[in-house]
Design a protein around this motif. Structure first.
Motif, PDB file in Angstrom:
ATOM      1  N   ASN A 149      42.656  44.870  17.258  1.00  0.00           N
ATOM      2  CA  ASN A 149      41.302  45.765  16.602  1.00  0.00           C
ATOM      3  C   ASN A 149      41.110  46.994  17.457  1.00  0.00           C
ATOM      4  O   ASN A 149      40.333  47.594  16.896  1.00  0.00           O
ATOM      5  N   LYS A 150      41.887  47.161  18.297  1.00  0.00           N
ATOM      6  CA  LYS A 150      41.316  48.247  19.481  1.00  0.00           C
ATOM      7  C   LYS A 150      41.452  49.547  18.562  1.00  0.00           C
ATOM      8  O   LYS A 150      40.441  50.331  18.807  1.00  0.00           O
ATOM      9  N   GLU A 151      42.519  49.959  17.897  1.00  0.00           N
ATOM     10  CA  GLU A 151      42.540  51.445  17.560  1.00  0.00           C
ATOM     11  C   GLU A 151      41.378  51.413  16.315  1.00  0.00           C
ATOM     12  O   GLU A 151      40.905  52.573  16.405  1.00  0.00           O
ATOM     13  N   ARG A 152      41.293  50.491  15.442  1.00  0.00           N
ATOM     14  CA  ARG A 152      39.908  50.533  14.453  1.00  0.00           C
ATOM     15  C   ARG A 152      38.801  50.943  15.185  1.00  0.00           C
ATOM     16  O   ARG A 152      37.787  51.625  15.062  1.00  0.00           O
ATOM     17  N   ILE A 153      38.405  49.920  16.187  1.00  0.00           N
ATOM     18  CA  ILE A 153      37.173  50.189  16.893  1.00  0.00           C
ATOM     19  C   ILE A 153      36.863  51.393  17.449  1.00  0.00           C
ATOM     20  O   ILE A 153      35.986  52.153  17.499  1.00  0.00           O
ATOM     21  N   PHE A 154      38.011  52.070  18.087  1.00  0.00           N
ATOM     22  CA  PHE A 154      38.013  53.251  18.576  1.00  0.00           C
ATOM     23  C   PHE A 154      37.670  54.613  17.976  1.00  0.00           C
ATOM     24  O   PHE A 154      36.953  55.238  17.834  1.00  0.00           O
ATOM     25  N   GLN A 155      38.414  54.223  16.536  1.00  0.00           N
ATOM     26  CA  GLN A 155      38.183  55.362  15.620  1.00  0.00           C
ATOM     27  C   GLN A 155      36.669  55.282  15.290  1.00  0.00           C
ATOM     28  O   GLN A 155      35.987  56.379  14.877  1.00  0.00           O
ATOM     29  N   GLU A 156      36.112  54.079  14.728  1.00  0.00           N
ATOM     30  CA  GLU A 156      34.843  54.123  14.272  1.00  0.00           C
ATOM     31  C   GLU A 156      33.640  54.438  15.420  1.00  0.00           C
ATOM     32  O   GLU A 156      32.839  55.071  15.060  1.00  0.00           O
ATOM     33  N   LEU A 157      34.179  53.981  16.603  1.00  0.00           N
ATOM     34  CA  LEU A 157      32.918  54.485  17.773  1.00  0.00           C
ATOM     35  C   LEU A 157      33.130  55.932  17.853  1.00  0.00           C
ATOM     36  O   LEU A 157      32.137  56.365  18.338  1.00  0.00           O
ATOM     37  N   ALA A 158      34.196  56.599  17.554  1.00  0.00           N
ATOM     38  CA  ALA A 158      34.184  58.012  17.772  1.00  0.00           C
ATOM     39  C   ALA A 158      33.362  58.744  16.734  1.00  0.00           C
ATOM     40  O   ALA A 158      33.028  59.900  16.545  1.00  0.00           O
ATOM     41  N   THR A 159      32.943  58.110  15.293  1.00  0.00           N
ATOM     42  CA  THR A 159      32.177  58.662  14.272  1.00  0.00           C
ATOM     43  C   THR A 159      30.811  58.972  14.911  1.00  0.00           C
ATOM     44  O   THR A 159      30.251  57.792  15.633  1.00  0.00           O
ATOM     45  N   ASN A 160      30.223  59.761  14.608  1.00  0.00           N
ATOM     46  CA  ASN A 160      28.986  60.390  15.139  1.00  0.00           C
ATOM     47  C   ASN A 160      27.704  59.473  14.602  1.00  0.00           C
ATOM     48  O   ASN A 160      26.888  59.002  15.616  1.00  0.00           O
ATOM     49  N   SER A 161      27.798  58.780  13.500  1.00  0.00           N
ATOM     50  CA  SER A 161      26.648  58.252  13.137  1.00  0.00           C
ATOM     51  C   SER A 161      26.544  56.657  13.053  1.00  0.00           C
ATOM     52  O   SER A 161      25.877  56.141  12.245  1.00  0.00           O
ATOM     53  N   LEU A 162      27.047  56.231  14.071  1.00  0.00           N
ATOM     54  CA  LEU A 162      27.222  54.539  14.232  1.00  0.00           C
ATOM     55  C   LEU A 162      25.721  54.434  14.771  1.00  0.00           C
ATOM     56  O   LEU A 162      25.469  54.756  15.778  1.00  0.00           O
ATOM     57  N   SER A 163      25.174  53.536  14.025  1.00  0.00           N
ATOM     58  CA  SER A 163      24.002  52.917  14.483  1.00  0.00           C
ATOM     59  C   SER A 163      23.898  51.848  15.340  1.00  0.00           C
ATOM     60  O   SER A 163      25.235  51.125  15.212  1.00  0.00           O
ATOM     61  N   PRO A 164      23.009  51.229  16.140  1.00  0.00           N
ATOM     62  CA  PRO A 164      23.155  49.971  16.775  1.00  0.00           C
ATOM     63  C   PRO A 164      23.526  48.776  16.078  1.00  0.00           C
ATOM     64  O   PRO A 164      24.688  48.047  16.519  1.00  0.00           O
ATOM     65  N   SER A 165      23.240  48.780  14.802  1.00  0.00           N
ATOM     66  CA  SER A 165      23.644  47.406  14.051  1.00  0.00           C
ATOM     67  C   SER A 165      25.159  47.860  13.512  1.00  0.00           C
ATOM     68  O   SER A 165      25.868  46.809  13.460  1.00  0.00           O
ATOM     69  N   GLY A 166      25.533  49.162  13.261  1.00  0.00           N
ATOM     70  CA  GLY A 166      26.845  49.451  13.119  1.00  0.00           C
ATOM     71  C   GLY A 166      27.677  49.027  14.381  1.00  0.00           C
ATOM     72  O   GLY A 166      28.932  48.345  14.050  1.00  0.00           O
ATOM     73  N   VAL A 167      27.353  49.254  15.581  1.00  0.00           N
ATOM     74  CA  VAL A 167      28.102  48.846  16.616  1.00  0.00           C
ATOM     75  C   VAL A 167      28.187  47.218  16.640  1.00  0.00           C
ATOM     76  O   VAL A 167      29.436  46.428  17.101  1.00  0.00           O
TER      77      VAL A 167
END
Ligand code: CTP
Length: 430
Positions: free
Chosen positions: A319-337
């Protein structure tokens, strides 16, 4: 023996009193059974350095196995005999452990084999050991009580901070001593004596390490992970070209070394949020940084890790590639994390923090902070009262509430109850 080489008072001062008392008793029983008894190895080394060590290694000139049986009976200890090696291990009721060996001369039938054992004197026993600093003994019988026995200048090497083998073929007979030597170098801030280093490199070049059984390599490797300076030890062994020989799946790049060195400082703030953590697993995740899924599977099989280790290593690798891509998006809320990493073992989150850039790291840290301050008002008990059975669905519902709380959408217990009731009703199709 000079007065300064009598270590008895030092032992009394440095060792925990049950250990000192036990040593005293072992000496008395040596007199009673008419055998010469000595304390040897790591405890003597650490004693001279003023470091308490409770690993008792006793060598007996005489029949070590019979003496071990007498001690076992006296101290009501469980005993495990290794007759082939004339050694025994005693497990005392208070948790202390004593290894008892018959002073022995060993020889090896072929390189990297287990030793063939014959009985001999203390001097021969000490000579077959790994390094001069580990080849000292302390007498325990009444007439030699506390006397340091140092045939090979171990004390002087200890004072000068030198790791030195006792004989040229030491690493040929036991190549794992190379790992031990580097471990001691970084544990005590010592250096390896040049000739000893040359012998180590020669043994590696001759491919002797590859002849050692995987279980022994694994054992030595795990001991490295427990050392405070594990990163320096792993780096030093990389410089000596060890890893590609024994664990070819790992690419220990400069980047991996840098990450390893960042573990302790990261650890010190992260444990506030994620305790308790298993440091070994974090190190393993970093070592597997460049591994493919296939290599992870191979390593899992070779090492036969626990289920927790396997699942952490696999989850991260998949999962690490996907996780890093998503973490790089600006709009991630705490619930998104939370959705992204909430189910990962804490050690995997530490790995992600280590590998993240500043921005990603900040997102994870904000999430951890929010999670730490989050106090859920409702629990599984409340859900039970609402007719939800314990199981995955209950966890899902609690997680939904947790996410809303993390984003600040629910404040009070009443808010949580209203929200979860609505969820349950909606699911029931009311
Ligand atoms: N020993 C050896 N060769 C090895 C392992 C051990 O000669 N490959 C000898 C050393 O004299 C060592 C003693 O056996 O001091 C006890 O071994 P162990 O308990 O494994 O090591 P310690 O020296 O006590 O090291 P540590 O502090 O890491 O436990």
């Amino acid at each position: 023996v000079h007065e300064e080489d009598n270590l008895w008072e030092k032992m009394r001062a440095v060792l925990p009193s049950p250990v000192f008392y036990l040593i005293e008793q072992i000496g008395s029983y040596g007199d009673r059974e008419c055998v010469r008894v000595y304390l040897v190895g790591g405890l003597v080394r650490d004693l001279l350095l003023g470091i308490p060590n409770v690993d008792l290694d006793v060598v007996v000139e005489g029949d070590g196995l019979s003496f071990a049986r007498v001690l076992a009976e006296t101290f009501r200890a469980k005993i495990s005999l290794h007759e082939k090696f004339s050694t025994a291990t005693l497990y005392l009721p208070d948790g202390l452990k004593v290894d008892v060996a018959t002073a022995r001369t060993e020889y090896y039938e072929f390189p990297a084999a287990l030793p063939v054992v014959e009985t001999g004197s203390l001097k021969q026993d000490l000579y077959r050991r790994d390094f001069t600093i580990n080849a000292m003994a302390v007498g325990l019988n009444q007439d030699t009580r506390g006397h340091l026995v140092d045939f090979f200048c171990g004390k002087s090497d200890l004072e000068q901070g030198i790791i030195k083998v006792l004989y040229n073929l030491s690493f040929v007979e036991d190549p794992t001593r190379i790992m031990r030597g580097i471990r001691f170098v970084h544990r005590y801030g010592f250096r390896m004596e040049p000739e000893t280093k040359k012998f180590a490199l020669q043994a590696l070049e001759q491919g002797l390490m590859e002849k050692v059984s995987f279980s022994r390599l694994k054992e030595e490797f795990m001991l490295i992970l427990h050392e405070e300076n594990f990163a320096l030890i792993l780096e030093n062994l990389k410089e000596m070209g060890l890893w590609e020989r024994i664990f070819p799946e790992w690419t220990i790049s400069e980047e991996v070394i840098k990450l390893l060195k960042e573990i302790p400082p990261t650890w010190s703030w992260v444990k506030e949020y994620l305790a308790p953590l298993d440091l070994n697993l974090v190190i393993l995740l970093v070592l597997c940084h460049h591994c493919s899924e296939m290599q992870i599977r191979t390593l899992n099989e070779k090492f036969s890790w626990s289920k927790l280790y396997r699942s952490a290593l696999e989850k991260i690798s998949w999962n690490k590639e996907r996780i890093f891509q998503e973490l790089a998006t600006n709009s991630l809320s705490p619930s998104g994390v939370f959705s992204l990493i909430g189910d990962l073992p804490a050690e995997a989150i530490v790995y992600l923090i280590l590998v993240s850039d500043c921005r990603q790291r900040k997102v994870i840290r904000n999430y951890l902070e929010a999670k730490k301050n989050l106090f859920m008002h409702i629990s599984g008990e409340d859900l039970k009262c609402l007719g939800v059975k314990p199981g995955p669905r209950m966890k899902q519902l609690l997680d939904r509430v947790r996410k809303e709380r993390l984003d600040g959408n629910l404040i009070s217990r009443a808010d949580e109850m209203t929200y979860v009731k609505a969820l349950i009703q909606r699911e029931r199709g009311d």
